[in-house]
Design an enzyme around this catalytic site. Structure first.
Site, mmCIF file in Angstrom:
data_model
loop_
_atom_site.group_PDB
_atom_site.id
_atom_site.type_symbol
_atom_site.label_atom_id
_atom_site.label_comp_id
_atom_site.label_asym_id
_atom_site.label_seq_id
_atom_site.Cartn_x
_atom_site.Cartn_y
_atom_site.Cartn_z
ATOM 1 N N HIS A 206 0.810 -1.215 0.000
ATOM 2 C CA HIS A 206 0.000 0.000 0.000
ATOM 3 C C HIS A 206 0.846 1.268 0.000
ATOM 4 O O HIS A 206 0.289 2.373 -0.080
ATOM 5 C CB HIS A 206 -0.965 0.010 1.193
ATOM 6 C CG HIS A 206 -2.283 -0.643 0.885
ATOM 7 N ND1 HIS A 206 -2.409 -1.985 0.656
ATOM 8 C CD2 HIS A 206 -3.532 -0.136 0.746
ATOM 9 C CE1 HIS A 206 -3.673 -2.282 0.410
ATOM 10 N NE2 HIS A 206 -4.369 -1.178 0.449
ATOM 11 N N TYR A 384 -1.019 -7.997 -8.241
ATOM 12 C CA TYR A 384 -0.827 -8.135 -6.795
ATOM 13 C C TYR A 384 -2.134 -8.186 -6.005
ATOM 14 O O TYR A 384 -2.113 -8.124 -4.778
ATOM 15 C CB TYR A 384 0.034 -6.982 -6.269
ATOM 16 C CG TYR A 384 1.203 -7.434 -5.425
ATOM 17 C CD1 TYR A 384 1.010 -8.121 -4.227
ATOM 18 C CD2 TYR A 384 2.503 -7.171 -5.805
ATOM 19 C CE1 TYR A 384 2.074 -8.521 -3.446
ATOM 20 C CE2 TYR A 384 3.583 -7.571 -5.035
ATOM 21 C CZ TYR A 384 3.362 -8.243 -3.857
ATOM 22 O OH TYR A 384 4.420 -8.640 -3.081
#
Length: 599
Positions: A206, A384
C-alpha cells in the site's frame, strides 16, 4: 504544327470538368488495424503505416525479419541452452541436500546475481508507455503521476476488445468472478503461508499501489514508485509533519496499557478512513489512510512505529550532536533497508518455495549495468490483488471473528496486544492464490473492480503478457487450467484462449505442484518485485555504505534485519512469528519466549 496541336490539347484538358470524388463503397470492409493482430514477436514494436500496413521495429531484440521471428546466432544459442521456466522451478524446489550445499558456498551469490540480473532486465528502464500514450513519449517518461505500462493498450479500432480474437463482447465481470473466483470451500496454501504474510503483503504494497480516485485508474498518488515507506510516514510532507514528534527524530505515539501505539487522530490530525460514528480519539493516525480497515494492517503500523522510535534512540546515543531532522531522515533510510531485507530474504523466499536461499546484498549488482530508479506498472498493481489469501474467518486465541466483526475493529489491537495478534496470525494458514475459486464472498467485489479497470485501460490478452515475459502462450483453456469443466466454461465465454484477460488468466492458471500459484504469477511478478527492491536508491553504490545509515550500528541493523527482530525487539515477550505456519510437530499452541536484546 505539332507544337500548335500540343497547345490545343493542353487547353482542352484544362477545360474538361473535374473528375468526381469517388466515395468508398459503404458495404466494403474497413481495413483492420494490423497491430490488432499483435504481429511483432519477441518485444518487437508494431508501428502502423497508412491504413493496413505495419512495420515491426526489431532493434536490439536479437531477432530480425518482418515480425521479429528470425533469431540471430547468439540469440538462438542462448534460447537453446536456456531451461524452461517450469524446469527451472522444478530444480529450485527439489533436491534439498544439494541446495544446502549451494547455500553454504560462493555459488549462492553467483546464482543470486544471475537471478537479479535476468529478472530485472525484463523490466524496461526508463519506462515506456502509460494509459494515455501507447508509444514512446516524453510524457510517459517524465510524468510520475501515471502508472507505467509494460505493453501498450489494445488499439481502440480493433474488431474485438482483445484485438482480433474472441467475441465482440467480453463476459460480464460479475459473472466471471462468481463462476471462477468465488470460494466454494477454503483451499489452504500448500506452502503453509499464513495471515502474518497476508497482512504484510497488504501493508507493504500500500506504499506504492495507490490508485488516484480523483484522476482515474491510470494514475497513482504514490509518486515515490517504490519502497519509500510512505505508508509509515505519509505520502506528502504535510501528512509527515502531522505524524512527527519533532523531538529526537521520533514519530508521535500514545501509550495504552503501558505499550506504544500510533497516536489518535485527535493528537495527529490527518485524514483516516473510518466509518462514521467512530470518534477521533478512537481512530489511530498512521501514514496510510486506509490502515484502520484491518487490525492486521494496524498491527504492522504499530510495529514499524515502535521500530522507528527504537532506532532513533540508538542513533541518538551514537550521535548526540545530531538534530531532529537528521535523526528522522537517517532512521527512515534504515527502516527502508530493513524492509527490503525482510521482503527479499523472508517474504519472497516464502512465496517462491525455493531451496536456494535468497540473499539481500546490493553489492552483487555493483559490477553490472543497473539503473537505480523504478516506476510502478499498472500490470504489477493488477497482478498483486491476492485476495484469495484471506480466510473465511479470523482466529485470535479462542475467539473466531467474522468479516463483519473484524473489519474496522478499533479495539482488537489494544485489547489483545501486539504479541497475541502476531502469534495468532502466524499460526493461521492463508488461502491458495492460484487455481481459481478461492476468494471469499466479502471481498469478491475487489476482483470485479480489477477486471473492469483492466477493460477500461485496455490491457492486452494474458497470452501476450506470457510472451512478453519469455513464456510460451497457452494453446487451449484446458492447458491453462488443467481440467475440462472449467476449460469448457471459459471457452464458452471467451471463445478463444488468445482473448483471455490478464487478471483472470493469472488467478485461474493451474498451480505448480504444492505451490501457492502458477507459472505466470512467478515469471511476471518476480521481475517487477526484484527490480523495484534493488532499484531503490539505498542499494546504489553511492548510498550503500555505513555513513548513509549513521555508521556501523545503523548499517548492521539493516544487514541483520529479520521479521522476528522487528517483532521481538519491540515487544515485552517474543511470540511465534513467521510467514509460515508452524509444522504440526511444533504447533503446541500459543507460546512466548523472552525477546532477544541483540540488534
Amino acid at each position: 504544327m505539332s507544337r500548335s496541336l500540343l497547345l490545343w490539347f493542353l487547353l482542352f484538358l484544362l477545360l474538361l470538368p473535374p473528375l468526381p470524388v469517388l466515395l468508398a463503397d459503404p458495404g466494403a470492409p474497413t481495413p483492420v488495424n494490423p497491430c490488432c493482430y499483435y504481429p511483432c514477436q519477441h518485444q518487437g514494436i508494431c508501428v502502423r503505416f497508412g491504413l493496413d500496413r505495419y512495420q515491426c521495429d526489431c532493434t536490439r531484440t536479437g531477432y530480425s525479419g518482418p515480425n521479429c521471428t528470425i533469431p540471430g546466432l547468439w540469440t538462438w544459442l542462448r534460447n537453446s541452452l536456456r531451461p524452461s521456466p517450469s524446469f527451472t522451478h522444478f530444480l529450485l524446489t527439489h533436491g534439498r541436500w544439494f541446495w544446502e550445499f549451494v547455500n553454504a558456498t560462493f555459488i549462492r551469490e553467483m546464482l543470486m546475481r544471475l537471478v537479479l540480473t535476468v529478472r530485472s532486465n525484463l523490466i524496461p528502464s526508463p519506462p515506456t508507455y502509460n494509459s494515455a500514450h501507447d508509444y514512446i513519449s516524453w510524457e510517459s517518461f517524465s510524468n510520475v503521476s501515471y502508472y507505467t505500462r509494460i505493453l501498450p493498450s489494445v488499439p481502440k479500432d480493433c474488431p474485438t476488445p482483445m484485438g482480433t480474437k474472441g467475441k465482440k463482447q467480453l463476459p460480464d465481470a460479475q459473472l466471471l468472478a462468481r463462476r471462477f473466483l468465488l470460494r466454494r470451500k477454503f483451499i489452504p496454501d500448500p506452502q503453509g503461508t499464513n495471515l502474518m504474510f497476508a497482512f504484510f503483503a497488504q501493508h507493504f504494497t500500500h506504499q506504492f499501489f495507490k490508485t488516484s480516485g480523483k484522476m482515474g485508474p491510470g494514475f497513482t498518488k504514490a509518486l515515490g514508485h517504490g519502497v519509500d515507506l510512505g505508508h509509515i510516514y505519509g505520502d506528502n510532507l504535510e501528512r509527515q509533519y502531522q505524524l512527527r514528534l519533532f523531538k529526537d527524530g521520533k514519530l508521535k505515539y500514545q501509550v495504552l496499557d503501558g505499550e506504544m501505539y500510533p497516536p489518535s487522530v485527535e493528537e495527529a490530525p490527518v485524514l483516516m478512513h473510518y466509518p462514521r460514528g467512530i470518534p477521533p480519539q478512537s481512530q489511530m493516525a498512521v501514514g496510510q489512510e486506509v490502515f484502520g480497515l484491518l487490525p492486521g494492517l494496524m498491527l504492522y503500523a504499530t510495529l514499524w512505529l515502535r521500530e522507528h522510535n527504537r532506532v532513533c534512540d540508538l542513533l541518538k546515543a551514537e550521535h548526540p550532536t545530531w538534530g531532529d531532522e537528521q535523526l528522522f531522515q537517517t532512521t527512515r533510510l534504515i527502516l527502508i533497508g530493513e524492509t527490503i531485507k525482510i521482503v527479499i530474504e523472508e517474504y519472497v523466499q516464502q512465496l517462491s518455495g525455493y531451496f536456494l536461499q535468497l540473499k539481500f546484498d546490493p553489492e552483487l549488482l555493483f559490477g553490472v549495468q543497473f539503473q537505480y530508479r523504478n516506476r510502478i506498472a499498472m500490470e504489477f498493481n493488477h497482478l498483486y490483488h491476492w485476495h484469495p489469501l484471506m480466510p473465511d474467518s479470523f482466529k485470535v486465541g479462542s475467539q473466531e471473528y467474522s468479516y463483519e466483526q473484524f473489519l474496522f475493529n478499533t479495539s482488537m489491537l489494544v485489547d489483545y496486544g501486539v504479541e497475541a495478534l502476531v502469534d495468532a496470525f502466524s499460526r493461521q494458514i492463508a488461502g491458495r492464490i492460484g487455481g481459481g475459486r478461492n476468494m471469499d464472498h466479502h471481498i469478491l467485489h475487489v476482483a470485479v473492480d480489477v477486471i473492469r479497470e483492466s477493460r477500461e485501460m485496455r490491457l492486452q490478452p494474458f497470452n501476450e503478457y506470457r510472451k512478453r515475459f519469455g513464456m510460451k502462450p497457452y494453446t487451449s483453456f484446458q492447458e491453462l487450467v488443467g481440467e475440462k469443466e472449467m476449460a469448457a466454461e471459459l471457452e464458452e465465454l471467451y471463445g478463444d484462449i488468445d482473448a483471455l484477460e490478464f487478471y483472470p488468466g493469472l488467478l485461474l492458471e493451474k498451480c505448480h505442484p504444492n505451490s501457492i500459484f502458477g507459472e505466470s504469477m512467478i515469471e511476471i511478478g518476480a521481475p517487477f518485485s526484484l527490480k523495484g527492491l534493488l532499484g531503490n536508491p539505498i542499494c546504489s553504490p553511492e548510498y550503500w555504505k555505513p555513513s548513509t545509515f549513521g555508521g556501523e550500528v545503523g548499517f548492521n541493523i539493516v544487514k541483520t534485519a529479520t521479521l522476528k527482530k522487528l517483532v521481538c525487539l519491540n515487544t515485552k515477550t517474543c511470540p511465534y512469528v513467521s510467514f509460515r505456519v508452524p509444522d504440526a510437530s511444533q504447533d503446541d499452541g500459543p507460546a512466548v519466549e523472552r525477546p532477544s536484546t541483540e540488534l
